[in-house]
Write an enzyme that holds these catalytic residues in place. Structure first.
Site, PDB file in Angstrom:
ATOM      1  N   SER A 163      15.173   7.558  -5.571  1.00 43.24           N
ATOM      2  CA  SER A 163      15.530   6.540  -4.203  1.00 43.24           C
ATOM      3  C   SER A 163      14.229   5.618  -4.495  1.00 43.24           C
ATOM      4  O   SER A 163      13.934   5.346  -5.601  1.00 43.24           O
ATOM      5  CB  SER A 163      14.160   7.962  -3.579  1.00 43.24           C
ATOM      6  OG  SER A 163      14.282   9.340  -3.270  1.00 43.24           O
TER       7      SER A 163
ATOM      8  N   HIS B  60      11.224  -7.627   1.675  1.00 38.17           N
ATOM      9  CA  HIS B  60      11.589  -8.554   1.763  1.00 38.17           C
ATOM     10  C   HIS B  60      10.542  -9.433   3.231  1.00 38.17           C
ATOM     11  O   HIS B  60      10.664  -8.458   4.382  1.00 38.17           O
ATOM     12  CB  HIS B  60      12.530  -8.957   1.836  1.00 38.17           C
ATOM     13  CG  HIS B  60      14.542  -7.792   0.823  1.00 38.17           C
ATOM     14  ND1 HIS B  60      13.829  -8.599  -0.399  1.00 38.17           N
ATOM     15  CD2 HIS B  60      14.578  -6.870   0.852  1.00 38.17           C
ATOM     16  CE1 HIS B  60      14.781  -7.480  -1.309  1.00 38.17           C
ATOM     17  NE2 HIS B  60      14.943  -6.701  -0.374  1.00 38.17           N
TER      18      HIS B  60
ATOM     19  N   CYS C 215      16.403  10.710  -1.469  1.00 35.73           N
ATOM     20  CA  CYS C 215      17.530  12.032  -2.001  1.00 35.73           C
ATOM     21  C   CYS C 215      17.015  13.126  -2.300  1.00 35.73           C
ATOM     22  O   CYS C 215      16.027  12.866  -2.928  1.00 35.73           O
ATOM     23  CB  CYS C 215      18.745  11.281  -2.899  1.00 35.73           C
ATOM     24  SG  CYS C 215      19.202  10.221  -2.382  1.00 35.73           S
TER      25      CYS C 215
END
Length: 267
Positions: A114, A119, A142
């Site tokens: 994972s 950003h 996941c």
């Protein structure tokens, strides 16, 4: 109807992705003030601070940090990506119910294969005096854990004027009988994973595509106090006309971002 716990064949192959944008809006009257706001917000959300926030997120959900990549940019902006892995865990111990996720000093969970990334995008325009700061955050996991458990903490850490959130479950996993399962937890709305105090602070609306396991929530801060939106200016220093003009300008900007479309000027 509550979903029954699944006995899986091998690893849980579902990918669960939570992504959201947060927006901070400001009015800066002069070019110097606009530059000052961009410099201020760029420092507030530099790579080091973002790393601290994301690392604390990993701590809350019990993930092991494998690698951290971070970068500050010129003239502004920053990015941080953290790769995380799962500790051994019994899937029967995982809480998949629909409720707000943890804040610090609360329950832990686990991740596998994972990542968490952020950003930032500060911007301003020379006309109008408006400045905006946007942070894009993605938590992708996941396995059995939903990244929605991190949502509550992250929004509290990055309190903003507007938030747009997307959550999607992709792929499928098989049970021991070979039957495919395309989701492994109940969800009707992203809002069900938010605390009551957060719900009271924002107007919200959902756009969900249940059959595709896609969920979308928009949030707009209810309370508006002009002093929180002025950079190096006090409301009492403004004339009544300027007070109204700036208030209308900010509200228009916030509504346009919230609804995702330009609103024509009236008059």
């Amino acid at each position: 109807m509550k979903l029954q716990k699944l006995k899986l064949h091998g690893f849980n192959n579902l990918t669960k992705s939570l992504s959201f944008c947060i927006y901070d809006i400001c009015y800066a009257n002069t070019e110097a003030e606009r530059d000052g706001y961009i410099a201020y917000i760029d420092e507030q959300y530099n790579a080091n601070r973002l790393t601290e926030i994301l690392s604390e997120t990993c701590s809350i959900i019990g993930a092991n940090v494998l690698n951290i990549a971070r970068q500050d940019y010129e003239p502004q902006g920053a990015s941080v990506t953290i790769l995380v892995s799962e500790e051994p865990i019994d899937p029967r111990d995982i809480d998949t119910s629909e409720h707000p996720g943890p804040l610090p000093n609360s329950v832990v969970a686990h991740l596998d294969k994972s990542h968490i990334c952020v950003h930032t995008y500060p911007e301003s325009h020379p006309e109008g005096g408006l400045c905006t700061f946007r942070a894009d955050i993605e938590v992708s996991t996941c396995g059995v854990i939903s990244p929605l458990k991190a949502l509550n903490y992250l929004i509290h850490q990055l309190e903003s004027d507007i938030v747009t959130i997307d959550y999607r479950v992709r792929g499928f996993t098989r049970d021991v009988n070979g039957v495919k399962h395309f989701i492994d937890h109940e969800i009707n709305s992203i809002q069900n994973f938010m605390s009551e105090d957060m719900k009271s602070m924002y107007d919200m609306m959902d756009v969900n595509v249940y059959q595709e396991n896609m969920f979308h929530t928009k949030m707009l801060l209810k309370e508006f106090d002009l002093k929180h939106y002025l950079f190096n200016t006090k409301p009492e220093d403004l004339s009544a006309q300027e007070h109204k003009r700036i208030t209308d300008l900010l509200w228009k900007e916030m509504r346009e971002i919230y609804y995702g479309r330009n609103i024509p000027a009236i008059g």
